[in-house]
Motif scaffolding. Structure first.
Motif, PDB file in Angstrom:
ATOM      1  N   ARG A  95      44.327  26.593  54.445  1.00  0.00           N
ATOM      2  CA  ARG A  95      44.951  27.575  53.591  1.00  0.00           C
ATOM      3  C   ARG A  95      46.045  28.239  53.909  1.00  0.00           C
ATOM      4  O   ARG A  95      46.875  28.857  52.782  1.00  0.00           O
ATOM      5  N   ALA A  96      46.074  28.719  55.134  1.00  0.00           N
ATOM      6  CA  ALA A  96      47.253  29.337  55.668  1.00  0.00           C
ATOM      7  C   ALA A  96      48.689  28.385  55.483  1.00  0.00           C
ATOM      8  O   ALA A  96      49.721  29.225  55.053  1.00  0.00           O
ATOM      9  N   LYS A  97      48.705  27.374  55.826  1.00  0.00           N
ATOM     10  CA  LYS A  97      49.569  26.488  55.618  1.00  0.00           C
ATOM     11  C   LYS A  97      50.150  26.146  54.116  1.00  0.00           C
ATOM     12  O   LYS A  97      51.137  26.402  53.918  1.00  0.00           O
ATOM     13  N   GLU A  98      48.876  26.025  53.291  1.00  0.00           N
ATOM     14  CA  GLU A  98      49.227  26.030  51.908  1.00  0.00           C
ATOM     15  C   GLU A  98      50.047  27.342  51.232  1.00  0.00           C
ATOM     16  O   GLU A  98      50.776  27.080  50.368  1.00  0.00           O
ATOM     17  N   ARG A  99      49.528  28.426  51.888  1.00  0.00           N
ATOM     18  CA  ARG A  99      50.213  29.528  51.221  1.00  0.00           C
ATOM     19  C   ARG A  99      51.440  29.875  51.564  1.00  0.00           C
ATOM     20  O   ARG A  99      52.355  30.251  50.891  1.00  0.00           O
ATOM     21  N   ALA A 100      51.808  29.574  52.738  1.00  0.00           N
ATOM     22  CA  ALA A 100      53.249  29.355  53.262  1.00  0.00           C
ATOM     23  C   ALA A 100      54.072  28.386  52.720  1.00  0.00           C
ATOM     24  O   ALA A 100      55.155  28.806  52.215  1.00  0.00           O
ATOM     25  N   GLU A 101      53.785  27.148  52.465  1.00  0.00           N
ATOM     26  CA  GLU A 101      54.271  26.220  51.615  1.00  0.00           C
ATOM     27  C   GLU A 101      54.542  26.817  50.243  1.00  0.00           C
ATOM     28  O   GLU A 101      55.684  26.780  49.679  1.00  0.00           O
ATOM     29  N   GLN A 102      53.764  27.356  49.614  1.00  0.00           N
ATOM     30  CA  GLN A 102      53.754  27.748  48.358  1.00  0.00           C
ATOM     31  C   GLN A 102      54.983  28.907  48.319  1.00  0.00           C
ATOM     32  O   GLN A 102      55.637  28.987  47.328  1.00  0.00           O
ATOM     33  N   ARG A 103      54.883  29.795  49.182  1.00  0.00           N
ATOM     34  CA  ARG A 103      55.691  31.080  49.334  1.00  0.00           C
ATOM     35  C   ARG A 103      57.364  30.382  49.331  1.00  0.00           C
ATOM     36  O   ARG A 103      58.209  30.910  48.935  1.00  0.00           O
ATOM     37  N   MET A 104      57.280  29.492  50.240  1.00  0.00           N
ATOM     38  CA  MET A 104      58.501  28.761  50.782  1.00  0.00           C
ATOM     39  C   MET A 104      59.138  27.970  49.322  1.00  0.00           C
ATOM     40  O   MET A 104      60.377  28.047  49.040  1.00  0.00           O
ATOM     41  N   HIS A 105      58.203  27.377  48.680  1.00  0.00           N
ATOM     42  CA  HIS A 105      58.629  26.780  47.328  1.00  0.00           C
ATOM     43  C   HIS A 105      59.031  28.072  46.189  1.00  0.00           C
ATOM     44  O   HIS A 105      60.032  27.355  45.575  1.00  0.00           O
ATOM     45  N   ASP A 106      58.596  28.975  46.492  1.00  0.00           N
ATOM     46  CA  ASP A 106      58.882  29.928  45.392  1.00  0.00           C
ATOM     47  C   ASP A 106      59.804  31.031  45.709  1.00  0.00           C
ATOM     48  O   ASP A 106      59.875  32.076  45.291  1.00  0.00           O
ATOM     49  N   GLN A 107      60.675  30.400  46.792  1.00  0.00           N
ATOM     50  CA  GLN A 107      61.684  31.173  47.393  1.00  0.00           C
ATOM     51  C   GLN A 107      62.583  32.006  46.309  1.00  0.00           C
ATOM     52  O   GLN A 107      63.303  32.831  46.702  1.00  0.00           O
ATOM     53  N   HIS A 108      62.671  31.319  45.296  1.00  0.00           N
ATOM     54  CA  HIS A 108      63.908  31.915  44.255  1.00  0.00           C
ATOM     55  C   HIS A 108      63.347  33.258  43.823  1.00  0.00           C
ATOM     56  O   HIS A 108      63.989  34.067  43.400  1.00  0.00           O
ATOM     57  N   ALA A 109      61.952  33.779  44.043  1.00  0.00           N
ATOM     58  CA  ALA A 109      61.614  35.068  43.814  1.00  0.00           C
ATOM     59  C   ALA A 109      61.965  35.958  44.644  1.00  0.00           C
ATOM     60  O   ALA A 109      62.152  35.689  45.797  1.00  0.00           O
ATOM     61  N   GLU A 110      62.674  36.849  44.212  1.00  0.00           N
ATOM     62  CA  GLU A 110      63.258  38.083  45.155  1.00  0.00           C
ATOM     63  C   GLU A 110      62.477  38.445  46.201  1.00  0.00           C
ATOM     64  O   GLU A 110      62.809  38.851  47.173  1.00  0.00           O
ATOM     65  N   HIS A 111      60.986  38.644  45.990  1.00  0.00           N
ATOM     66  CA  HIS A 111      60.030  39.384  46.682  1.00  0.00           C
ATOM     67  C   HIS A 111      59.725  38.418  47.982  1.00  0.00           C
ATOM     68  O   HIS A 111      59.160  38.719  48.707  1.00  0.00           O
ATOM     69  N   ILE A 112      60.124  37.172  48.000  1.00  0.00           N
ATOM     70  CA  ILE A 112      59.586  36.392  49.071  1.00  0.00           C
ATOM     71  C   ILE A 112      60.551  36.610  50.328  1.00  0.00           C
ATOM     72  O   ILE A 112      61.946  36.260  50.063  1.00  0.00           O
ATOM     73  N   ASP A 113      60.079  36.520  51.383  1.00  0.00           N
ATOM     74  CA  ASP A 113      60.722  36.591  52.547  1.00  0.00           C
ATOM     75  C   ASP A 113      60.733  35.263  53.075  1.00  0.00           C
ATOM     76  O   ASP A 113      59.580  34.882  53.829  1.00  0.00           O
ATOM     77  N   PHE A 114      61.632  34.530  53.092  1.00  0.00           N
ATOM     78  CA  PHE A 114      61.742  33.185  53.451  1.00  0.00           C
ATOM     79  C   PHE A 114      61.419  32.854  55.047  1.00  0.00           C
ATOM     80  O   PHE A 114      60.716  31.906  55.312  1.00  0.00           O
ATOM     81  N   ARG A 115      62.112  33.637  55.929  1.00  0.00           N
ATOM     82  CA  ARG A 115      61.843  33.531  57.400  1.00  0.00           C
ATOM     83  C   ARG A 115      60.335  33.829  57.585  1.00  0.00           C
ATOM     84  O   ARG A 115      59.845  33.319  58.491  1.00  0.00           O
ATOM     85  N   ARG A 116      59.839  34.941  57.117  1.00  0.00           N
ATOM     86  CA  ARG A 116      58.404  34.969  57.168  1.00  0.00           C
ATOM     87  C   ARG A 116      57.573  34.349  56.896  1.00  0.00           C
ATOM     88  O   ARG A 116      56.533  33.521  57.611  1.00  0.00           O
ATOM     89  N   ALA A 117      57.919  33.364  55.538  1.00  0.00           N
ATOM     90  CA  ALA A 117      57.095  32.186  55.142  1.00  0.00           C
ATOM     91  C   ALA A 117      57.244  31.039  56.203  1.00  0.00           C
ATOM     92  O   ALA A 117      56.185  30.343  56.609  1.00  0.00           O
ATOM     93  N   GLU A 118      58.435  31.052  56.711  1.00  0.00           N
ATOM     94  CA  GLU A 118      58.757  29.861  57.581  1.00  0.00           C
ATOM     95  C   GLU A 118      57.964  29.827  58.733  1.00  0.00           C
ATOM     96  O   GLU A 118      57.315  29.019  59.322  1.00  0.00           O
ATOM     97  N   LEU A 119      57.717  31.037  59.213  1.00  0.00           N
ATOM     98  CA  LEU A 119      57.074  31.211  60.713  1.00  0.00           C
ATOM     99  C   LEU A 119      55.619  31.237  60.451  1.00  0.00           C
ATOM    100  O   LEU A 119      54.856  30.664  61.351  1.00  0.00           O
ATOM    101  N   ALA A 120      55.042  31.593  59.198  1.00  0.00           N
ATOM    102  CA  ALA A 120      53.665  31.501  58.923  1.00  0.00           C
ATOM    103  C   ALA A 120      53.283  30.055  58.806  1.00  0.00           C
ATOM    104  O   ALA A 120      52.205  29.485  59.261  1.00  0.00           O
ATOM    105  N   LEU A 121      54.213  29.212  58.225  1.00  0.00           N
ATOM    106  CA  LEU A 121      53.959  27.677  58.250  1.00  0.00           C
ATOM    107  C   LEU A 121      54.041  27.147  59.681  1.00  0.00           C
ATOM    108  O   LEU A 121      53.199  26.171  59.760  1.00  0.00           O
ATOM    109  N   GLN A 122      55.093  27.462  60.403  1.00  0.00           N
ATOM    110  CA  GLN A 122      54.884  27.013  61.825  1.00  0.00           C
ATOM    111  C   GLN A 122      53.691  27.364  62.645  1.00  0.00           C
ATOM    112  O   GLN A 122      53.107  26.412  63.270  1.00  0.00           O
ATOM    113  N   ARG A 123      53.253  28.627  62.187  1.00  0.00           N
ATOM    114  CA  ARG A 123      51.882  28.928  63.031  1.00  0.00           C
ATOM    115  C   ARG A 123      50.835  28.057  62.438  1.00  0.00           C
ATOM    116  O   ARG A 123      50.095  27.802  63.405  1.00  0.00           O
TER     117      ARG A 123
END
Length: 135
Positions: A95-123
Motif C-alpha cells: 500500500r505504501a508503494k502504491e501511494r508513493a507511485e500515485q503521488r509521483m504520478h500526480d507530481q503536476h499538483a503543486e502540493h506534491i513533494d516529489f523527493r519525499r514521494a521518491e524516498l517513500a517509494l524507495q523505502r
C-alpha cells in the motif's frame, strides 16, 4: 569462525542483536563489507538492506537510512527505521508503494513533494525486496 557483535537500533528500540560472521550493507558512499577486526569507521547509511551472515545463512534487515559505527569487535547500526524480513507487513508495504507511485504520478499538483514521494517509494520497494529474501 570469528564473529563480530551486531546491534541494529532505532528510536523505538533494538531490532536485532547477535554475533555474526560478516555484515554487508550500503553506505551513501557505496557497499561495505565488515568482518571481525575491521578498522573503526562511521558512515551514513542509504536506504537499503543489511545482510548478516551467521552460521552459513544470511539474515536480512531493511533500513531506511541512519548511521553505521564499526569497531573491531562490534558494529552498531543506528537507523531511522529497521525491520527484520520476518517482521515486515507485506500488505502495508504494498500500500505504501502504491501511494508513493500515485503521488509521483500526480507530481503536476503543486502540493506534491516529489523527493519525499521518491524516498517513500524507495523505502517501500526495499521493504518488499527484503520480505521476499531478495537483495
Amino acid at each position: 569462525m570469528k564473529t563480530i557483535k551486531v546491534n541494529v537500533v532505532t528510536p523505538d528500540g533494538p531490532v536485532y542483536e547477535s554475533d555474526v560472521e560478516m555484515v554487508s550493507t550500503k553506505a551513501q558512499s557505496g557497499e561495505l563489507g565488515i568482518l571481525p577486526g575491521h578498522i573503526p569507521l562511521v558512515a551514513p547509511l542509504a536506504i537499503g538492506v543489511v545482510r548478516l551472515k551467521k552460521e552459513g545463512k544470511t539474515e536480512l534487515v531493511a533500513v531506511s537510512g541512519g548511521f553505521l559505527e564499526v569497531r573491531p569487535d562490534q558494529v552498531t547500526i543506528l537507523a531511522q527505521t529497521a525491520e527484520k524480513a520476518s517482521d515486515i507487513d507485506v500488505e502495508r508495504a504494498i500500500r505504501a508503494k502504491e501511494r508513493a507511485e500515485q503521488r509521483m504520478h500526480d507530481q503536476h499538483a503543486e502540493h506534491i513533494d516529489f523527493r519525499r514521494a521518491e524516498l517513500a517509494l524507495q523505502r517501500a520497494i526495499n521493504r518488499l525486496a527484503v520480505s521476499e529474501g531478495k537483495k
